[in-house]
Design an enzyme around this catalytic site. Structure first.
Site, PDB file in Angstrom:
ATOM      1  CD  GLU A  28      -3.040   3.034  -5.245  1.00 29.68           C
ATOM      2  OE1 GLU A  28      -1.855   2.720  -5.138  1.00 29.68           O
ATOM      3  OE2 GLU A  28      -3.960   2.214  -5.376  1.00 29.68           O
TER       4      GLU A  28
ATOM      5  CG  HIS B 159      -3.064  -1.109  -6.824  1.00 27.67           C
ATOM      6  ND1 HIS B 159      -3.242  -0.378  -5.675  1.00 27.67           N
ATOM      7  CD2 HIS B 159      -3.175  -2.414  -6.464  1.00 27.67           C
ATOM      8  CE1 HIS B 159      -3.473  -1.214  -4.666  1.00 27.67           C
ATOM      9  NE2 HIS B 159      -3.434  -2.446  -5.123  1.00 27.67           N
TER      10      HIS B 159
ATOM     11  NE  ARG C  39      -4.299  -1.366   0.125  1.00 26.74           N
ATOM     12  CZ  ARG C  39      -4.447  -2.437  -0.654  1.00 26.74           C
ATOM     13  NH1 ARG C  39      -3.501  -2.767  -1.508  1.00 26.74           N
ATOM     14  NH2 ARG C  39      -5.544  -3.161  -0.609  1.00 26.74           N
TER      15      ARG C  39
END
Ligand code: NAD
Length: 330
Positions: free
Chosen positions: A262, A294, A233
Site C-alpha cells: 500500500e 487505510h 496490516r
C-alpha cells in the site's frame, strides 16, 4: 522543540496544530520519510511519522547522523520501524498505543455489511433507476459464526459490536482477553477458527509470527465462501494466495482496508496514473472484493486522540520525563 512531520496531510496539520499547546515548532512535510527524504529532517531533534514512512536501518542512520533523538509515531503499529537499529543508535521511539479502537472495529463491521448486503452495487443500481434485486442476496448475521484473530483493544470492540448482531464469536489469540471471555467469545486454535467461521476478521499486529498468517495452507482450511476482513496490516495476507482462493470460491468475499504494497498507492490521488501493481488491479476487478485505502482509523475522535497523545509524547521527551508510550525492544 523542532519537529519534522512527514507524510502530513491537511488534516494532520489541523489536528496537530490544535493540540500543540506547548508551542513546539512544527514543520510539515508532505513526502513520506525514506532514506531519500531524510535530509529534510536535518537538525530536527524530533521526527514525527505515520504508517508508511520507512524507518529502516539506512534511514535511521541518516537521522541519527543529523541529530534526531526521537521518532514519534502517529500510529499504534510500529512494524515500519527497525526498533533494534533505533535502540542501537540511541533514538527513542514512541507511539500512540490506543486512540480509538472503535474507529477501526466499526469500519470492519461496515465492510461486512457492505459486502454481505452488496450495498456498493445497490447504491449505484438505484441511482441508475434499476430497482431489481437480482444479485443482491445476503445472509443474516444473526447466529453467524465470526472468527476474530487477535482480541486486543480493536478485536474486543469488534467482538462487542458483533455480539449485538447475535453472532457466535470465536477467537484465536495467544493471550486470551478476559473481557472477551466474559462476552461469550470461545477461544480455539487458529486452524479450528478458520474451519468453523463464516466470517474471519484480522485484528492482530504484523510481526514475523503473523506475516502471511493467511496463506495458501491456511486458506485451504476455510469453509467455501468465507468472508475475510483485514483492517489490521496488509502483510498478514499473502495476496497471490488470496487471489487464488477468490478464484476458486474458497473466499466468497474479501474486505481489505490495508494492502501489503500500500505504501506505493494509499493516501495519494492516483486517478490520472496507470497503476502498475497487477495484484492490486486484479483484486479491484473482482465483484466480491471491497478495498478501502487505510481509512479505518479516520474519525474525528481518533485524529484528536492521535494528535494529543503525539504532542504529549513529544512534551515528555522535551521535558526529560519518562516516555510512557516508548516502543521497547522485546
Ligand atoms: P492490541 O495490541 O491491543 O491487540 C493486538 C492483539 O493481537 C493482542 O491481544 C495480542 O495478544 C494479539 N496477538 C499477538 N500475536 C498474535 C498472533 N500470533 N495471533 C493472533 N493474535 C495475536 O492492538 P490493537 O490496538 O487492537 O490493534 C491491532 C492492529 O490493528 C494493530 O497492530 C494495527 O496493525 C492495526 N490497526 C489498523 C488501523 C487502520 O486504520 N486500519 C488503525 C489502528 C490499528
Amino acid at each position: 522543540m523542532k519537529v519534522a512531520i512527514f507524510s502530513s496531510k491537511q488534516y494532520d496539520q489541523q489536528f496537530l496544530r490544535a493540540a500543540n499547546r506547548e508551542g513546539h515548532e512544527l514543520v510539515f512535510y508532505e513526502p513520506r520519510l525514506t532514506a531519500t527524504t531524510a535530509p529534510l529532517a536535518k537538525d530536527f531533534p524530533i521526527v514525527c511519522v505515520f504508517i508508511n514512512d520507512q524507518l529502516d536501518a539506512e534511514t535511521l542512520e541518516i537521522l541519527a547522523d543529523q541529530g534526531t533523538q526521537l521518532v514519534a509515531l502517529r500510529s499504534a503499529g510500529f512494524n515500519n520501524v527497525d526498533v533494534a537499529k533505533a535502540t542501537e543508535l540511541g533514538i527513542t521511539v514512541v507511539r500512540v498505543p490506543a486512540y480509538s479502537p472503535y474507529s477501526v472495529a466499526e469500519h470492519a463491521v461496515g465492510m461486512i455489511l457492505m459486502l454481505n448486503r452488496k450495498l456498493y452495487r445497490a447504491y449505484n443500481r438505484v441511482r441508475d433507476d434499476n430497482f431489481s434485486l437480482e444479485g443482491l442476496l445476503g445472509f443474516d448475521l444473526h447466529n453467524c459464526s465470526v472468527g476474530i484473530v487477535g482480541t486486543g483493544k480493536i478485536g474486543q470492540c469488534f467482538a462487542q459490536i458483533m455480539k449485538g448482531f447475535g453472532c457466535q464469536l470465536l477467537a484465536y489469540d495467544p493471550y486470551p482477553n478476559p473481557a472477551c471471555i466474559e462476552l461469550g467469545v470461545t477461544y480455539m486454535a487458529l486452524e479450528d477458527l478458520l474451519a468453523q467461521s463464516k466470517i474471519v476478521s484480522l485484528h492482530c499486529p504484523l510481526m514475523p509470527q503473523t506475516h502471511h498468517i493467511i496463506n495458501a495452507a491456511t486458506l485451504k482450511v476455510l469453509q467455501p465462501g468465507t468472508m475475510l476482513i483485514n483492517t489490521s496490516r496488509g502483510g498478514l495476507i499473502d495476496t497471490p494466495a488470496v487471489i487464488d482462493a477468490i478464484k476458486s470460491g474458497q473466499v466468497g468475499y474479501l474486505g481489505i482496508d490495508v494492502y501489503e504494497q500500500e505504501e506505493n498507492l494509499f493516501f495519494e490521488d492516483l486517478s490520472d496514473t496507470v497503476i502498475q501493481d497487477d495484484h492490486f488491479q486484479l483484486l479491484q476487478s473482482f465483484p466480491n472484493v471491497l478495498i478501502t485505502a487505510h481509512q479505518a482509523f479516520f474519525t474525528r475522535n481518533a485524529l484528536e486522540n492521535i494528535a494529543s497523545t503525539t504532542l504529549s509524547n513529544i512534551g515528555d521527551f522535551a521535558a526529560g520525563r519518562p516516555c510512557i508510550n516508548q516502543v521497547k525492544l522485546t
